[in-house]
Design a protein around this motif. Structure first.
Motif, mmCIF file in Angstrom:
data_model
loop_
_atom_site.group_PDB
_atom_site.id
_atom_site.type_symbol
_atom_site.label_atom_id
_atom_site.label_comp_id
_atom_site.label_asym_id
_atom_site.label_seq_id
_atom_site.Cartn_x
_atom_site.Cartn_y
_atom_site.Cartn_z
ATOM 1 N N VAL A 26 -7.411 20.701 6.986
ATOM 2 C CA VAL A 26 -8.209 21.877 6.653
ATOM 3 C C VAL A 26 -7.293 23.076 6.384
ATOM 4 O O VAL A 26 -7.545 23.877 5.486
ATOM 5 C CB VAL A 26 -9.224 22.162 7.784
ATOM 6 C CG1 VAL A 26 -9.944 23.481 7.582
ATOM 7 C CG2 VAL A 26 -10.239 21.013 7.859
ATOM 8 N N GLU A 27 -6.172 23.163 7.135
ATOM 9 C CA GLU A 27 -5.287 24.315 6.946
ATOM 10 C C GLU A 27 -4.433 24.184 5.692
ATOM 11 O O GLU A 27 -3.778 25.127 5.288
ATOM 12 C CB GLU A 27 -4.394 24.508 8.179
ATOM 13 C CG GLU A 27 -5.186 25.128 9.301
ATOM 14 C CD GLU A 27 -4.352 25.464 10.510
ATOM 15 O OE1 GLU A 27 -3.126 25.261 10.473
ATOM 16 O OE2 GLU A 27 -4.943 25.924 11.499
ATOM 17 N N SER A 28 -4.379 23.014 5.103
ATOM 18 C CA SER A 28 -3.621 22.911 3.850
ATOM 19 C C SER A 28 -4.567 22.863 2.660
ATOM 20 O O SER A 28 -4.725 23.859 1.969
ATOM 21 C CB SER A 28 -2.659 21.721 3.892
ATOM 22 O OG SER A 28 -3.266 20.609 4.491
ATOM 23 N N ILE A 29 -5.287 21.734 2.477
ATOM 24 C CA ILE A 29 -6.119 21.662 1.256
ATOM 25 C C ILE A 29 -7.416 22.475 1.329
ATOM 26 O O ILE A 29 -8.090 22.624 0.322
ATOM 27 C CB ILE A 29 -6.476 20.210 0.865
ATOM 28 C CG1 ILE A 29 -7.206 19.490 1.990
ATOM 29 C CG2 ILE A 29 -5.269 19.440 0.418
ATOM 30 C CD1 ILE A 29 -7.782 18.166 1.555
ATOM 31 N N GLY B 113 -21.460 18.648 9.664
ATOM 32 C CA GLY B 113 -20.840 19.068 10.926
ATOM 33 C C GLY B 113 -19.336 18.920 10.953
ATOM 34 O O GLY B 113 -18.660 19.007 9.917
ATOM 35 N N VAL B 114 -18.800 18.661 12.146
ATOM 36 C CA VAL B 114 -17.336 18.654 12.304
ATOM 37 C C VAL B 114 -16.681 17.502 11.535
ATOM 38 O O VAL B 114 -15.499 17.543 11.252
ATOM 39 C CB VAL B 114 -16.895 18.558 13.785
ATOM 40 C CG1 VAL B 114 -17.187 19.837 14.527
ATOM 41 C CG2 VAL B 114 -17.491 17.348 14.482
ATOM 42 N N ARG B 115 -17.439 16.454 11.213
ATOM 43 C CA ARG B 115 -16.850 15.342 10.466
ATOM 44 C C ARG B 115 -17.094 15.450 8.969
ATOM 45 O O ARG B 115 -16.778 14.524 8.224
ATOM 46 C CB ARG B 115 -17.431 13.993 10.944
ATOM 47 C CG ARG B 115 -17.047 13.555 12.324
ATOM 48 C CD ARG B 115 -15.561 13.521 12.556
ATOM 49 N NE ARG B 115 -14.842 12.457 11.898
ATOM 50 C CZ ARG B 115 -14.452 11.335 12.486
ATOM 51 N NH1 ARG B 115 -14.733 11.108 13.732
ATOM 52 N NH2 ARG B 115 -13.749 10.446 11.832
ATOM 53 N N ARG B 116 -17.645 16.575 8.524
ATOM 54 C CA ARG B 116 -17.964 16.629 7.102
ATOM 55 C C ARG B 116 -16.669 16.490 6.288
ATOM 56 O O ARG B 116 -15.573 16.714 6.804
ATOM 57 C CB ARG B 116 -18.737 17.904 6.763
ATOM 58 C CG ARG B 116 -17.869 19.067 6.430
ATOM 59 C CD ARG B 116 -18.650 20.236 5.888
ATOM 60 N NE ARG B 116 -17.772 21.394 5.799
ATOM 61 C CZ ARG B 116 -17.014 21.665 4.747
ATOM 62 N NH1 ARG B 116 -17.041 20.917 3.679
ATOM 63 N NH2 ARG B 116 -16.207 22.717 4.772
ATOM 64 N N CYS B 117 -16.824 16.118 5.041
ATOM 65 C CA CYS B 117 -15.658 15.825 4.206
ATOM 66 C C CYS B 117 -14.723 17.039 4.109
ATOM 67 O O CYS B 117 -15.134 18.101 3.625
ATOM 68 C CB CYS B 117 -16.138 15.447 2.813
ATOM 69 S SG CYS B 117 -14.770 15.224 1.675
ATOM 70 N N PRO B 118 -13.463 16.908 4.545
ATOM 71 C CA PRO B 118 -12.555 18.052 4.452
ATOM 72 C C PRO B 118 -12.063 18.304 3.023
ATOM 73 O O PRO B 118 -11.421 19.303 2.758
ATOM 74 C CB PRO B 118 -11.389 17.639 5.361
ATOM 75 C CG PRO B 118 -11.422 16.145 5.381
ATOM 76 C CD PRO B 118 -12.842 15.732 5.173
ATOM 77 N N GLY B 119 -12.372 17.370 2.120
ATOM 78 C CA GLY B 119 -11.928 17.540 0.725
ATOM 79 C C GLY B 119 -13.033 18.079 -0.169
ATOM 80 O O GLY B 119 -12.872 18.135 -1.390
ATOM 81 N N GLN B 120 -14.159 18.503 0.442
ATOM 82 C CA GLN B 120 -15.324 18.908 -0.366
ATOM 83 C C GLN B 120 -14.990 20.025 -1.372
ATOM 84 O O GLN B 120 -15.281 19.904 -2.560
ATOM 85 C CB GLN B 120 -16.456 19.368 0.566
ATOM 86 C CG GLN B 120 -17.653 19.911 -0.192
ATOM 87 C CD GLN B 120 -18.850 20.205 0.723
ATOM 88 O OE1 GLN B 120 -18.820 19.947 1.910
ATOM 89 N NE2 GLN B 120 -19.899 20.740 0.155
ATOM 90 N N GLU B 121 -14.350 21.094 -0.896
ATOM 91 C CA GLU B 121 -14.085 22.234 -1.787
ATOM 92 C C GLU B 121 -13.129 21.815 -2.897
ATOM 93 O O GLU B 121 -13.299 22.160 -4.059
ATOM 94 C CB GLU B 121 -13.500 23.429 -1.013
ATOM 95 C CG GLU B 121 -14.508 24.172 -0.152
ATOM 96 C CD GLU B 121 -14.845 23.444 1.157
ATOM 97 O OE1 GLU B 121 -14.105 22.490 1.493
ATOM 98 O OE2 GLU B 121 -15.845 23.814 1.799
#
Ligand code: HEM
Length: 410
Positions: free
Chosen positions: A34-37, A350-358
């Motif tokens: 999350v802090e990078s992509i 929630g907390v497991r949602r896709c971190p690559g969404q944006e």
């Protein structure tokens, strides 16, 4: 449902994000990702990066349009997403989609791209092991099990090798100002993980998931959208006109112009509903939970069936219809990312949602805006129906499409 034996094995697994059952190591990796992509500055920087790549790709697609020959759009979009994600992760300047487009325009037989072929095989293996209980694949489907195991091992060797090269570069470099994702991941993992061996293993696992997660997901979504637009000229023209209005005369799509394309955004959201790329989300209940008046017991494993929720006639009017305008109206309910509560979750919750969404949304928007502005899509066979292949995600089968230049082609 995850079979018990698999769960037992997962219990020991502390690497990567997707199937990591160890909360502490999952938290570390999630933070890294999350802090990078996920950073707004990083996402903004992607637009010119992807735009530069697309300028070269459209030269190739122009040649293809001039030749008037069909191209397998599922393969083309796979290569586009692979070129983009490997550039983001390793700063690798790949041109596999351009080579493929040129090859088809010249009537050559183009060899499959080895990296993309590997991802397809690994996604197939994921689908196979996710669906079949272990004793069946071990004893009954032995032949297929062997093939899938080999694909997974090849993939592990490939990613390990790539990350090892990167590690050497990172430790030799003194200036990490313009970091790619792998570099940023190394630096974050080093600050959070206890030893170098763990850092290496975690980076490899996370990069595997990012390549897999970042390729077959956005590429198939875009291929499904192109199929819809090839069948519905009015929708395709509406998106094309919107993009023409949103960009200036130079035709350059920048971060600001992307925010002036609500109809394209709605079309991407709607294809997320109709194609339900990830057919189900999985959850483990850590406490008794009340759902619709029913108590679900602690320890249960749930599958939230996106594909059923996304076509529930109680929520969606005429659910089989591809209709982007449903996402341009005021949401019926105030909950959930799009106001459709639990009935709409293409990227999870929630907390497991896709971190690559944006990242995926920016990529799909800029690629589709560029293509829709410049080309019409025509089905090579007007009666072609959509072939869907159920792998780890829903994959678009062979889809031959003819690209035709629009008046705003430059
Ligand atoms: C159209 C594109 C995409 C779709 C539809 C999609 C969908 C999903 C879904 C449904 C999940 C599970 C979420 C949950 O259980 O709540 C997920 C997880 C994940 N996705 Fe994506 N994804 C896409 C693109 C990407 C991209 C571009 C990346 C990487 C850059 C990525 C990396 C991941 C990872 C690492 C996870 C696991 C997260 C975790 O378990 O904590 N995805 N994705």
């Amino acid at each position: 449902m995850i079979p018990d034996e698999s769960l037992h094995r997962l219990g020991k697994y502390k690497l990567g994000l997707l199937v990591n059952s160890d909360l502490d190591s999952w938290k570390v990796l999630r933070k890294c990702l999350v802090e990078s992509i996920g950073r707004p500055k990083f996402l903004k920087g992607l637009v010119p990066k992807i735009g530069g790549y697309l300028a070269e790709l459209t030269d190739s697609l122009d040649r293809l349009a001039d030749a008037g020959v069909p191209i397998l759009v599922n393969e083309l979009m796979g290569l586009v997403s692979m070129d983009i994600i490997l550039n983001i992760i390793f700063s690798e300047k790949r041109e596999a989609a351009i080579i493929y487009g040129d090859g088809i325009a010249e009537g050559k037989k183009v060899k499959p791209d080895p990296a993309l072929a590997m991802v397809h095989k690994v996604m197939d293996a994921g689908g196979f092991y996710g669906k079949v209980p272990p004793f069946i694949y071990k004893y009954i489907l032995r032949g297929k099990d062997k093939l899938h195991r080999e694909s997974v091992l090849q993939w592990m060797r490939y990613t390990e090798e790539r990350v090892r090269q990167k590690q050497t570069e990172v430790s030799a470099s003194t200036n990490n100002e313009h970091m790619d994702f792998a570099t940023s991941l190394f630096l974050t993992a080093e600050s959070l993980c206890p030893d170098q061996n763990t850092v290496f293993k975690q980076v490899v696992s996370t990069i595997r998931e990012t390549i897999g997660g970042g390729t077959d997901t956005s590429s198939n979504t875009m291929a499904f959208l192109i199929y819809e637009l090839a069948r519905n000229k009015a929708l395709a023209d509406q998106i094309s006109d919107e993009v023409v209005r949103a960009v200036d005369a130079s035709g350059i799509i920048d971060h600001d112009s992307l925010s002036r394309m609500p109809f394209l955004e709605a079309a991407i959201t709607e294809i997320g509903r109709t194609c339900s790329l990830v057919a189900g989300l999985t959850r483990y209940l850590s406490e008794d939970t009340l759902v619709d008046g029913m108590v679900l017991k602690k320890g249960a494993h749930l599958v939230i069936a996106n594909s059923m929720n996304h076509s529930d006639p109680e929520v969606w009017e005429n659910p089989q219809l591809f209709d982007p305008t449903r996402f341009m109206k005021k949401p019926a309910k105030p909950e959930g990312p799009h106001g459709f509560g639990w009935a709409f979750s293409p990227f999870g919750y929630g907390v497991r949602r896709c971190p690559g969404q944006e990242l995926a949304l920016i990529e799909m928007k800029i690629v589709m805006a560029t293509l829709c502005r410049r080309y019409r899509f025509r089905l090579a066979d007007p009666l072609q129906s959509l072939e869907i292949h159920e792998s780890s995600v829903r994959e678009c089968g062979p889809l031959p499409i003819i690209f035709e230049k629009r008046e705003h082609n430059q």
